[in-house]
Design a protein around this motif. Structure first.
Motif, PDB file in Angstrom:
ATOM      1  N   PRO A 173     -77.094 -36.892 -48.023  1.00 26.55           N
ATOM      2  CA  PRO A 173     -76.070 -37.921 -47.817  1.00 26.55           C
ATOM      3  C   PRO A 173     -75.616 -38.500 -49.152  1.00 26.55           C
ATOM      4  N   LEU A 174     -74.414 -39.058 -49.141  1.00 23.89           N
ATOM      5  CA  LEU A 174     -73.860 -39.595 -50.378  1.00 23.89           C
ATOM      6  C   LEU A 174     -74.687 -40.757 -50.914  1.00 23.89           C
ATOM      7  N   GLY A 175     -75.205 -41.603 -50.029  1.00 26.35           N
ATOM      8  CA  GLY A 175     -76.004 -42.738 -50.482  1.00 26.35           C
ATOM      9  C   GLY A 175     -77.272 -42.305 -51.186  1.00 26.35           C
ATOM     10  N   GLU A 176     -77.919 -41.253 -50.672  1.00 26.60           N
ATOM     11  CA  GLU A 176     -79.136 -40.767 -51.313  1.00 26.60           C
ATOM     12  C   GLU A 176     -78.836 -39.966 -52.569  1.00 26.60           C
ATOM     13  N   ALA A 177     -77.631 -39.403 -52.689  1.00 29.47           N
ATOM     14  CA  ALA A 177     -77.250 -38.639 -53.876  1.00 29.47           C
ATOM     15  C   ALA A 177     -76.842 -39.526 -55.041  1.00 29.47           C
ATOM     16  N   GLY A 178     -76.827 -40.843 -54.844  1.00 26.11           N
ATOM     17  CA  GLY A 178     -76.476 -41.751 -55.922  1.00 26.11           C
ATOM     18  C   GLY A 178     -75.014 -42.071 -56.037  1.00 26.11           C
ATOM     19  N   VAL A 179     -74.205 -41.678 -55.058  1.00 27.63           N
ATOM     20  CA  VAL A 179     -72.777 -41.986 -55.079  1.00 27.63           C
ATOM     21  C   VAL A 179     -72.593 -43.439 -54.673  1.00 27.63           C
ATOM     22  N   GLN A 180     -71.837 -44.183 -55.480  1.00 27.67           N
ATOM     23  CA  GLN A 180     -71.620 -45.592 -55.235  1.00 27.67           C
ATOM     24  C   GLN A 180     -70.151 -45.855 -54.982  1.00 27.67           C
ATOM     25  N   MET A 200     -76.390 -39.295 -38.724  1.00 25.46           N
ATOM     26  CA  MET A 200     -76.372 -40.178 -39.871  1.00 25.46           C
ATOM     27  C   MET A 200     -77.770 -40.714 -40.108  1.00 25.46           C
ATOM     28  N   SER A 201     -78.009 -41.143 -41.366  1.00 25.37           N
ATOM     29  CA  SER A 201     -79.285 -41.770 -41.691  1.00 25.37           C
ATOM     30  C   SER A 201     -79.252 -43.217 -41.282  1.00 25.37           C
ATOM     31  N   SER A 202     -80.363 -43.923 -41.571  1.00 26.30           N
ATOM     32  CA  SER A 202     -80.467 -45.314 -41.156  1.00 26.30           C
ATOM     33  C   SER A 202     -79.511 -46.212 -41.908  1.00 26.30           C
ATOM     34  N   SER A 203     -79.026 -45.747 -43.042  1.00 27.74           N
ATOM     35  CA  SER A 203     -78.096 -46.546 -43.841  1.00 27.74           C
ATOM     36  C   SER A 203     -76.644 -46.218 -43.546  1.00 27.74           C
ATOM     37  N   ALA A 204     -76.381 -45.646 -42.381  1.00 27.72           N
ATOM     38  CA  ALA A 204     -75.015 -45.234 -42.054  1.00 27.72           C
ATOM     39  C   ALA A 204     -74.112 -46.406 -41.811  1.00 27.72           C
ATOM     40  N   GLY A 205     -74.656 -47.615 -41.602  1.00 31.71           N
ATOM     41  CA  GLY A 205     -73.814 -48.767 -41.357  1.00 31.71           C
ATOM     42  C   GLY A 205     -73.014 -49.166 -42.563  1.00 31.71           C
ATOM     43  N   ALA A 206     -73.508 -48.879 -43.815  1.00 28.26           N
ATOM     44  CA  ALA A 206     -72.801 -49.230 -45.037  1.00 28.26           C
ATOM     45  C   ALA A 206     -71.705 -48.216 -45.293  1.00 28.26           C
ATOM     46  N   THR A 207     -70.652 -48.673 -45.950  1.00 29.96           N
ATOM     47  CA  THR A 207     -69.519 -47.794 -46.254  1.00 29.96           C
ATOM     48  C   THR A 207     -69.334 -47.712 -47.757  1.00 29.96           C
ATOM     49  N   ILE A 208     -68.731 -46.626 -48.187  1.00 33.31           N
ATOM     50  CA  ILE A 208     -68.482 -46.372 -49.600  1.00 33.31           C
ATOM     51  C   ILE A 208     -67.010 -46.019 -49.751  1.00 33.31           C
ATOM     52  N   ALA A 209     -66.327 -46.693 -50.682  1.00 35.33           N
ATOM     53  CA  ALA A 209     -64.929 -46.398 -50.991  1.00 35.33           C
ATOM     54  C   ALA A 209     -64.890 -45.396 -52.138  1.00 35.33           C
ATOM     55  N   LEU A 210     -64.284 -44.247 -51.886  1.00 36.28           N
ATOM     56  CA  LEU A 210     -64.254 -43.164 -52.855  1.00 36.28           C
ATOM     57  C   LEU A 210     -62.816 -42.762 -53.140  1.00 36.28           C
ATOM     58  N   SER A 211     -62.651 -42.154 -54.344  1.00 37.22           N
ATOM     59  CA  SER A 211     -61.375 -41.541 -54.712  1.00 37.22           C
ATOM     60  C   SER A 211     -61.629 -40.061 -54.917  1.00 37.22           C
ATOM     61  N   ILE A 212     -60.922 -39.234 -54.116  1.00 40.63           N
ATOM     62  CA  ILE A 212     -61.114 -37.786 -54.158  1.00 40.63           C
ATOM     63  C   ILE A 212     -59.927 -37.174 -54.883  1.00 40.63           C
ATOM     64  N   HIS A 213     -60.199 -36.499 -55.994  1.00 38.69           N
ATOM     65  CA  HIS A 213     -59.166 -35.790 -56.747  1.00 38.69           C
ATOM     66  C   HIS A 213     -59.270 -34.305 -56.423  1.00 38.69           C
ATOM     67  N   GLY A 214     -58.146 -33.700 -56.040  1.00 32.29           N
ATOM     68  CA  GLY A 214     -58.167 -32.299 -55.673  1.00 32.29           C
ATOM     69  C   GLY A 214     -56.808 -31.650 -55.788  1.00 32.29           C
ATOM     70  N   PRO A 215     -56.696 -30.436 -55.254  1.00 31.24           N
ATOM     71  CA  PRO A 215     -55.405 -29.723 -55.339  1.00 31.24           C
ATOM     72  C   PRO A 215     -54.282 -30.425 -54.600  1.00 31.24           C
ATOM     73  N   ALA A 236     -72.800 -40.288 -44.765  1.00 27.48           N
ATOM     74  CA  ALA A 236     -72.006 -39.063 -44.647  1.00 27.48           C
ATOM     75  C   ALA A 236     -72.393 -38.082 -45.739  1.00 27.48           C
ATOM     76  N   THR A 237     -72.304 -36.811 -45.410  1.00 23.95           N
ATOM     77  CA  THR A 237     -72.639 -35.767 -46.366  1.00 23.95           C
ATOM     78  C   THR A 237     -71.383 -35.312 -47.095  1.00 23.95           C
ATOM     79  N   PRO A 238     -71.518 -34.613 -48.218  1.00 21.71           N
ATOM     80  CA  PRO A 238     -70.343 -34.087 -48.916  1.00 21.71           C
ATOM     81  C   PRO A 238     -69.495 -33.158 -48.052  1.00 21.71           C
ATOM     82  N   VAL A 239     -70.130 -32.472 -47.071  1.00 23.20           N
ATOM     83  CA  VAL A 239     -69.357 -31.603 -46.185  1.00 23.20           C
ATOM     84  C   VAL A 239     -68.413 -32.423 -45.321  1.00 23.20           C
TER      85      VAL A 239
END
Length: 466
Positions: A78-85, A13-28, A40-43
């Motif tokens: 990582p999601l934080g660097e990709a602009g995901v909020q 993890m990067s140095s900002s791994a302590g923060a968490t992000i609440a996401l909604s995943i839409h899929g099959p 965390a990465t998209p993988v």
């Protein structure tokens, strides 16, 4: 299907791994709400989605994550660097859905309006139209002239149609195309025909501006300036041509009229209608206040509504800017023609004095303008007149090396004085303001006297009485 889960990625993890992000995943497998670290990465998120989706039927392998707009997320970022909020919606899919391609026309329609850029483009278009009219008029091939005139007229008529975006800026450039078309159609070699040709060009511009003003949804002040300017040019150029006067009379009237317009344009632009004024004392009259006789001796309070004031300022700004642009064009065109047409020594002296005092008057009048664009245009008009005079003194008839040296020294001295005063903010002081006002009035008076000599009236009277 709705589930919740938490997963910490096994990768570094990067140095900002302590923060968490609440996401909604839409899929099959449905919609899953996940709380993941920002490092965390998209993988990692796709693997967690596949693990929780296995309990509900599963998905074929680890899906790919995309944004709600269809942009694929980089698996190594990582999601934080990709602009995901927090609160974003991601899409898990087994295939990549490319975003819809936007055409150039759609991009132009969705682009925000930029009146300043549109005004700049319209100005450049007007200059190009003037060059096209000059080339078409002087072209020896009639086919080229006819094609140029037809194209310019078509552009002029299309420009004044109130359709599409930036209709006001296009309507402001339409009369320039009409004037260029008239010049290209009527131009013939010969200096004696030039006033009539320019008068016809001014009338063409006024006609097209009138069409645009009639078709406009709202009042267009620039078209009004075009109409007044075109009719003025037509009157100043056509009247001497019909009476058989010399061409320098038309150029004298245009130069002198441009100088006087710079003084009276602001007073004509600022006009507050009476229905926009509110008398608070009259609105406050009631049964009791009407019996109070002491209120009649008090000073009334007149208030202008904020909306009316903003509308007045916008209207005055457009009028002053258009008038300053008209002054610049007229001065830049009429000044060299006046100096060139004055062939007799006495008329040449009057023409030089008129151009000098008119240029100085325009420079002094510009200091009283608070509108930055109009002030710059008036200064350019004054400098254009003085530059034409300097070029005529250096390369014109009767120029000598000693006279050239004298003129250059005097010009440099004047420039040094103006630069010193402007650098020290002297124009803002009361002393310099009074001197500048007196100098402007003096230049106007001397220009009026020089106009009589430049037009040949003084020489005619002299010849009649001698």
């Amino acid at each position: 299907m709705h589930a919740k889960g938490e997963h910490v990625s096994d990768v570094a993890m990067s140095s900002s791994a302590g923060a968490t992000i609440a996401l909604s995943i839409h899929g099959p497998a449905g919609v899953l709400d996940l709380v993941v670290p920002s490092g965390a990465t998209p993988v990692d998120v796709a693997r967690e989605y596949a693990a929780q989706a296995a309990e509900m039927g599963g998905v074929p392998g680890i899906p790919l994550l995309q944004t709600a707009l269809g942009e694929r997320l980089n698996a190594a970022v990582p999601l934080g660097e990709a602009g995901v909020q927090a609160g974003d919606v991601l899409v898990a899919t087994t295939g990549v859905h490319r975003p819809r391609k936007v055409t150039l026309l759609e991009s132009a329609k969705n682009a925000p309006e930029s009146p300043a850029l549109a005004s700049l483009v319209a100005t450049v278009a007007g200059l190009v139209a003037a060059l096209a009219g000059w080339y078409g008029g002087r072209a020896g091939d009639e086919a080229v002239r006819t094609a140029t005139v037809g194209l310019l007229l078509a552009c002029a008529l299309v420009a004044v149609l109130p359709l599409g975006r930036h209709a006001r800026q296009r309507a402001a450039a339409g009369p320039a195309f009409a004037a260029a078309a008239a010049f290209a159609a009527l131009y013939e070699p010969g200096v004696h025909l030039l006033p009539a040709i320019l008068g016809a060009a001014g009338m063409s511009a006024a006609v097209v501006a009138g069409i645009g003003r009639a078709l406009a949804v709202t009042a267009d002040e620039v078209s009004t300036v075009w109409i007044v300017g075109g009719l003025t040019v037509f009157a100043c150029c056509a009247l001497p041509a019909m009476l058989g006067w010399d061409a320098r009379v038309a150029w004298t009237l245009l130069v002198f009229g441009s100088m006087m317009t710079a003084r009276f344009a602001p007073s004509l632009a600022v006009d507050v209608p009476d229905d926009a004024l509110l008398d608070l004392d009259r609105l406050a009259v009631t049964a009791w206040s009407a019996r109070d006789s002491q209120r009649s001796g008090r000073r009334g309070r007149i208030v202008v509504s904020a909306t009316a004031m903003e509308r007045l300022v916008r209207r005055a700004s457009r009028v002053v800017t258009a008038a300053a642009a008209a002054i610049l064009v007229t001065t830049a065109v009429a000044t060299p023609l006046l100096l060139h047409s004055a062939s007799i020594d006495l008329d040449r002296i009057g023409a030089r004095c008129l151009v000098f005092f008119a240029g100085c008057s325009l420079l002094l009048a510009a200091r009283s303008y608070r509108h930055a664009v109009a002030r710059a245009l008036l200064r350019l008009a004054g400098l254009a007149a003085l530059a034409a005079l300097a070029l005529h003194l250096v390369a014109g008839p009767g120029a000598g090396h000693v006279d050239t040296f004298f003129y250059v020294v005097v010009a440099l001295g004047v420039v040094a004085l103006v630069a010193a005063v402007a650098t020290g903010r002297g124009w803002r002081s009361v002393w310099w303001s009074r001197r500048a006002e007196v100098a402007e009035s003096l230049c106007g008076s001397l220009a009026f006297a020089a106009a009589v000599v430049a037009a040949g009236v003084f020489r005619r009277l002299w010849e009649m009485t001698s």
